[in-house]
Design an enzyme around this catalytic site. Structure first.
Site, PDB file in Angstrom:
ATOM      1  N   LYS A  52      40.507  32.059  37.212  1.00 24.86           N
ATOM      2  CA  LYS A  52      41.635  32.685  36.502  1.00 24.86           C
ATOM      3  C   LYS A  52      42.952  32.109  37.013  1.00 24.86           C
ATOM      4  O   LYS A  52      43.863  31.821  36.230  1.00 24.86           O
ATOM      5  CB  LYS A  52      41.579  34.209  36.675  1.00 24.86           C
ATOM      6  CG  LYS A  52      40.509  34.844  35.805  1.00 24.86           C
ATOM      7  CD  LYS A  52      40.193  36.290  36.129  1.00 24.86           C
ATOM      8  CE  LYS A  52      38.975  36.725  35.312  1.00 24.86           C
ATOM      9  NZ  LYS A  52      38.487  38.067  35.602  1.00 24.86           N
ATOM     10  N   GLN A  96      39.830  42.815  39.320  1.00 27.55           N
ATOM     11  CA  GLN A  96      38.488  42.242  39.144  1.00 27.55           C
ATOM     12  C   GLN A  96      37.417  43.295  39.443  1.00 27.55           C
ATOM     13  O   GLN A  96      37.457  43.963  40.477  1.00 27.55           O
ATOM     14  CB  GLN A  96      38.326  41.018  40.070  1.00 27.55           C
ATOM     15  CG  GLN A  96      37.047  40.239  39.881  1.00 27.55           C
ATOM     16  CD  GLN A  96      36.950  39.547  38.522  1.00 27.55           C
ATOM     17  OE1 GLN A  96      37.945  39.192  37.917  1.00 27.55           O
ATOM     18  NE2 GLN A  96      35.747  39.374  38.039  1.00 27.55           N
ATOM     19  N   ASP A 119      43.058  43.054  30.262  1.00 30.30           N
ATOM     20  CA  ASP A 119      41.606  43.162  30.059  1.00 30.30           C
ATOM     21  C   ASP A 119      41.294  44.024  28.828  1.00 30.30           C
ATOM     22  O   ASP A 119      40.158  44.030  28.351  1.00 30.30           O
ATOM     23  CB  ASP A 119      40.965  43.870  31.265  1.00 30.30           C
ATOM     24  CG  ASP A 119      40.373  42.910  32.281  1.00 30.30           C
ATOM     25  OD1 ASP A 119      39.862  41.859  31.872  1.00 30.30           O
ATOM     26  OD2 ASP A 119      40.416  43.234  33.483  1.00 30.30           O
TER      27      ASP A 119
END
Ligand code: GUN
Length: 285
Positions: A52, A96, A119
């Site tokens: 990422k 995460q 997200d």
């Protein structure tokens, strides 16, 4: 033999689009910024987070990584999210998952400002997807839609079957297919006679986390088969939820693992971070 959908190539196209838009934003003095939080030492998560960061660099974003120790408390994690919610140069916040067992991922997700939730895990964003009025699409299902679009096949009116009902993939995937006028069925471990259902699918999306689960007898002749799985086979080789060699001669298009859905997820995260930066800076186009 089916045509192989090249996830790396489609992913590159998305990143080029994001890069070009980022350059335009930078001329207005705006650099999209992504904060990535990782707690503990899970090796797979470390790899994802590194990728990422690399992707941010590639498209010209500002990124900040917060690597917190395994024994971080919920209060410490919550305090970091609240601080990032307030910081102007951070447009997107990603924590995460999975978190270490003593931490509550729902609590963290609920704390992220929905406009920074790249997200699309916050209930506000999940609800927005349900009613088709959203800012962010969840990264993996959005990546799957890009791959389907790359085939040139019109989704409208097609029968789509999703195997798996997770909040991250299965459920939102069904919604995105429905928004494009597919007739959608979600199947799962309790579905009776699964092969008879999947054999009806013009578009089959496998997201169950079982190595090589989908065999040729579960696939309709000429179907588009999208494999979201990321597993290890008996020889510890990376493989998907679809038995690629068994299925490849029966379908019209198929995604490989690796090199299919995987590369798309991070590209869609870049897309969401760009969108977040535009919204937070009142840029409409
Ligand atoms: N862990 C595995 N996939 C994801 C994802 O898409 N987002 C986050 N935050 N964590 C993950």
């Amino acid at each position: 033999m089916a045509q192989i959908i090249d996830g790396k190539q489609v992913s590159r196209q998305v990143r080029e689009r994001v890069s070009a838009e980022t350059e335009k934003l930078k001329k207005k003095g705006i650099t999209p910024g992504l904060a990535v939080i990782i707690v503990g030492e899970d090796p797979a998560s470390q790899v994802y987070v590194r990728n990422k960061e690399k992707a941010c660099e590639e498209v010209g974003f500002y990124s900040e990584k917060f690597a917190l120790p395994e024994n971080t408390t919920q209060e410490e994690l919550n305090a970091l999210v609240k601080e990032l919610n307030e910081r102007k140069e951070i447009n997107g916040i990603l924590c995460q998952l999975p978190l270490p067992k003593h931490l509550d991922d729902k609590e963290v997700i609920n704390l992220i400002d929905p406009i920074k939730d790249v997200d699309a895990f916050h209930p506000v964003n999940v609800g927005a997807i349900m009613i088709g009025d959203y800012n962010f699409l969840p990264c993996t299902p959005a990546g799957v839609m890009e791959l389907i679009h790359s085939t040139g096949v019109d989704v409208s009116g097609k029968k789509a079957v999703v195997i798996g009902r997770s909040n991250i993939v299965g459920k939102p995937q069904a919604m995105l297919l429905l928004h494009e006028n597919a007739t959608v069925e979600i199947t799962h471990s309790k579905t009776v006679d699964l092969p008879s259902v999947t054999r009806e699918a013009d578009i089959l999306v496998a997201a169950i986390g079982k190595a090589k689960f989908v065999k040729a007898d579960m696939v309709k002749e000429g179907a588009i088969v999208i494999d979201v799985g990321m597993n290890r086979d008996e020889n510890l080789k990376l493989c998907g939820d679809v038995d690629f060699d068994d299925v490849k001669d029966k379908c019209s298009f198929i995604t490989p693992v690796p090199g299919g859905v995987g590369p798309m997820t991070i590209s869609m995260l870049m897309q969401n971070t760009l969108t977040a930066a535009k919204i937070q800076n009142n840029i409409k186009d």
